[in-house]
Design an enzyme around this catalytic site. Structure first.
Site, PDB file in Angstrom:
ATOM      1  N   LYS A  16      -8.618 -13.446 -16.863  1.00 50.36           N
ATOM      2  CA  LYS A  16      -8.807 -13.552 -18.278  1.00 50.36           C
ATOM      3  C   LYS A  16      -8.375 -14.918 -18.595  1.00 50.36           C
ATOM      4  O   LYS A  16      -9.282 -15.549 -19.298  1.00 50.36           O
ATOM      5  CB  LYS A  16      -8.214 -12.573 -18.914  1.00 50.36           C
ATOM      6  N   ASP A  41     -15.144 -13.044 -23.101  1.00 46.99           N
ATOM      7  CA  ASP A  41     -15.751 -13.040 -21.783  1.00 46.99           C
ATOM      8  C   ASP A  41     -17.240 -13.174 -22.018  1.00 46.99           C
ATOM      9  O   ASP A  41     -18.097 -14.045 -21.241  1.00 46.99           O
ATOM     10  CB  ASP A  41     -15.693 -11.798 -21.055  1.00 46.99           C
ATOM     11  N   GLY A  57       0.836  -1.196  -0.062  1.00 45.04           N
ATOM     12  CA  GLY A  57       0.071  -0.060  -0.018  1.00 45.04           C
ATOM     13  C   GLY A  57       0.859   1.090  -0.001  1.00 45.04           C
ATOM     14  O   GLY A  57       2.104   1.121   0.391  1.00 45.04           O
ATOM     15  N   GLU A  78       4.956 -11.584  -5.744  1.00 52.84           N
ATOM     16  CA  GLU A  78       3.857 -11.919  -6.492  1.00 52.84           C
ATOM     17  C   GLU A  78       4.388 -11.478  -7.884  1.00 52.84           C
ATOM     18  O   GLU A  78       3.955 -11.657  -9.152  1.00 52.84           O
ATOM     19  CB  GLU A  78       2.496 -10.986  -6.430  1.00 52.84           C
ATOM     20  N   HIS A  81       8.059  -7.770  -3.015  1.00 50.01           N
ATOM     21  CA  HIS A  81       6.949  -8.277  -3.937  1.00 50.01           C
ATOM     22  C   HIS A  81       7.182  -9.822  -4.550  1.00 50.01           C
ATOM     23  O   HIS A  81       7.825  -9.522  -5.596  1.00 50.01           O
ATOM     24  CB  HIS A  81       6.743  -7.161  -5.021  1.00 50.01           C
ATOM     25  N   CYS A 114       5.146  -6.369   1.873  1.00 46.06           N
ATOM     26  CA  CYS A 114       5.643  -4.932   1.943  1.00 46.06           C
ATOM     27  C   CYS A 114       4.748  -4.246   2.913  1.00 46.06           C
ATOM     28  O   CYS A 114       5.221  -4.115   4.024  1.00 46.06           O
ATOM     29  CB  CYS A 114       5.269  -4.383   0.624  1.00 46.06           C
ATOM     30  N   TYR A 115       4.035  -3.240   2.673  1.00 47.41           N
ATOM     31  CA  TYR A 115       3.232  -2.527   3.581  1.00 47.41           C
ATOM     32  C   TYR A 115       2.632  -3.434   4.464  1.00 47.41           C
ATOM     33  O   TYR A 115       2.507  -3.113   5.758  1.00 47.41           O
ATOM     34  CB  TYR A 115       2.171  -1.495   2.991  1.00 47.41           C
TER      35      TYR A 115
END
Length: 514
Positions: A370, A227, A55, A171, A169, A82-83
């Site tokens: 997606k 979609d 954040g 991710e 991070h 992180c945050y």
């Protein structure tokens, strides 16, 4: 309800969706919620694990996003990123301070691989750091299990509780072994079995749709994109002719796309549904006349969709449900799933007026990314050429034309985009690039064609490589291909005298132009 759930608590981090995506890659279901959700609601959901995102705040400042300490007393494994890691220490007796300088980018880190969070990782690895603050002192019962030259606590763990924190991070793909860390947390520490798969999702949705709809009639917003196509086939398999698909040709589609959609889903197609095509090109052009602000264009296009559906519903009799092809990035980027800022309102979730003449809106793909939607499409037996069709936004070319939308501009961008896609396919690049399209800028510039001076538009070409459409890098297209595209567009498309290639990554840019 899924048996196993990982909850991501969002503190406004730019990678919040990516965190959820990485968890799902472990075949574990995951949802994002704002930090404003109460700890009692989280406890009632009975998650197997909780992840706190990054954040923009400093946790020690007044008004910073925070959370209840009770979260760490539930006995549920918690991983702070992180945050999220800094906040955990701030709340549990540690100390967080402003660093002397910002640590940003690729950083070498040393790992203690005896930690459950870091097992199977290398002793030295490259990670992606992005922080101004750092953990200067750990709370009682915590220990550091990784560090860099400037960050004494790159990873920490509790010695007697399932609490972990990562300063970088894991991710993002720049962190070489980040996926291993998330997998260690989700599967080993949280004890998830990792058996959530797309075939299960499809069958569960079909069963749920039948229960919700009963003998009601359903109206589906069919655009012909991936979609809405997958949503339509899901409904078709669940309720057959109770489904009516309304395809609105709003004049903002790709070249020849209206006829292509009708060929697939119309009377001559292979799907068990009712298909109605509405040609509303002039209606949309009139509504968009003089409108230049992107959000206003999106709202107008979204509202007109609903109006058209209401009109069609009245023609065919009582309709109980409306189906939309909303997917998870639409939900979160529209500010409905977590705490991150609204990047842009999405047609599927941001264009609805206050009143809708339907009992309920059904969004069967609302929880999917997606690539997960494509997996469902393949599970349902939808042909590959439809499943892997180029992504196309709900507002169509309305957001690929910068500024006012006119019939003339639509034709320009349609023709340029068709040439671009054709040459990408001719070069054998169509399967390797995540998304590519042409957009029309509102810039006009001086050019020379033959012996005459021109003052025409500039076309911008966009092509990106991405795994999840949350982050993206510009595709490295060979110059000779771009040169061929440029030459053909300028020679074949009237009104264009300049072609540019956009190399902006996401972030800081978005994939679409508006």
């Amino acid at each position: 309800m899924n048996k196993e759930l990982i909850i991501v608590i969002d503190f406004g981090g730019q990678y919040n969706q990516l965190v959820a995506r990485r968890v799902r890659e472990c075949q574990v279901y995951c949802e994002i919620y704002s930090y404003k959700m109460s700890v009692d609601k989280i406890k009632a959901m009975n998650p197997k694990g909780i992840i706190l995102t990054g954040g923009p705040d400093s946790c020690y400042e007044e008004g910073a996003a925070t959370y209840s300490k009770k979260l760490f007393e539930l006995g549920i494994p918690v991983l702070g990123l992180c945050y999220g890691a800094q906040l955990m220490q701030h709340l549990l007796g540690g100390e967080v301070k402003r660093a002397d300088f910002r640590e940003y980018g690729k950083t070498e880190v040393e790992f203690d691989t005896s930690s459950p969070l870091l097992k199977r990782c290398s002793a030295h690895s490259t990670v992606w750091m992005s922080h101004f603050d750092y953990i200067s002192r750990l709370g009682e019962g915590f220990k550091s299990v990784a560090h860099s030259s400037h960050c004494p606590v790159a990873v920490f763990e509790s010695e007697n509780k399932p609490l972990y924190g990562i300063q970088f991070h894991p991710e993002v793909l720049h962190t070489q072994e980040g996926t291993k860390m998330i997998k260690n947390f989700v599967l080993d520490i949280c004890g998830c079995s990792g058996d959530w798969i797309m075939s299960n999702f499809a069958q569960e949705q079909i069963k749920q749709i039948r229960e919700i709809v009963g003998d009601g009639k359903v109206l589906c917003a069919l655009s012909g994109g991936v979609d809405s196509s997958v949503a339509a086939v899901l409904l078709s398999k669940a309720i057959g002719k109770q489904l009516t698909c309304v395809f609105v040709d709003h004049g903002l589609l790709r070249k020849n796309e209206g006829d292509e959609v009708e060929a697939v889903f119309g009377d001559k197609g292979s799907y068990d549904l009712n298909f109605i095509r509405v040609n509303a090109q002039e209606r949309y052009y009139n509504k968009l006349k003089g409108v230049t602000e992107p959000e206003r264009k999106r709202k107008i296009i979204g509202e007109e969709f609903i109006r058209v559906f209401e009109e069609e519903a009245k023609k065919i009799g009582k309709v109980d449900f409306l189906v939309q092809g909303t997917i998870y990035p639409d939900v979160v980027e529209s500010g409905l799933g977590g705490e991150s800022a609204v990047i842009k309102s999405h047609h599927n979730v941001g264009g609805l007026p206050d009143y809708v003449d339907f009992k309920e809106i059904i969004e069967p793909l609302r929880d999917l990314f997606k690539d997960e939607v494509r997996k469902v499409g393949l599970e349902l037996g939808i042909p590959e050429y439809l499943v892997f069709r180029q992504p196309f936004p709900g507002p169509g070319l309305g957001i690929r034309i910068i500024g006012e939308v006119t019939a003339e501009k639509v034709k320009i961008v349609q023709d340029a985009d068709a040439i671009y896609r054709e040459e990408i396919a001719n070069a054998g690049l169509d399967k390797s690039i995540g998304q590519y399209f042409a957009a029309l800028t509102n810039m006009q510039s001086v050019g020379v064609m033959g012996d005459e001076r021109t003052y025409d538009y500039a076309i911008a070409l966009r092509a990106v490589n991405t795994i999840d459409f949350m982050t993206a890098e510009a595709a490295d297209i060979p110059f000779e291909v771009l040169n061929t595209v440029m030459s053909r567009i300028i020679n074949e498309v009237r009104g264009v005298n300049r072609v540019m290639y956009d190399i902006t990554s996401k972030p800081p840019g978005t994939i679409e132009f508006e």
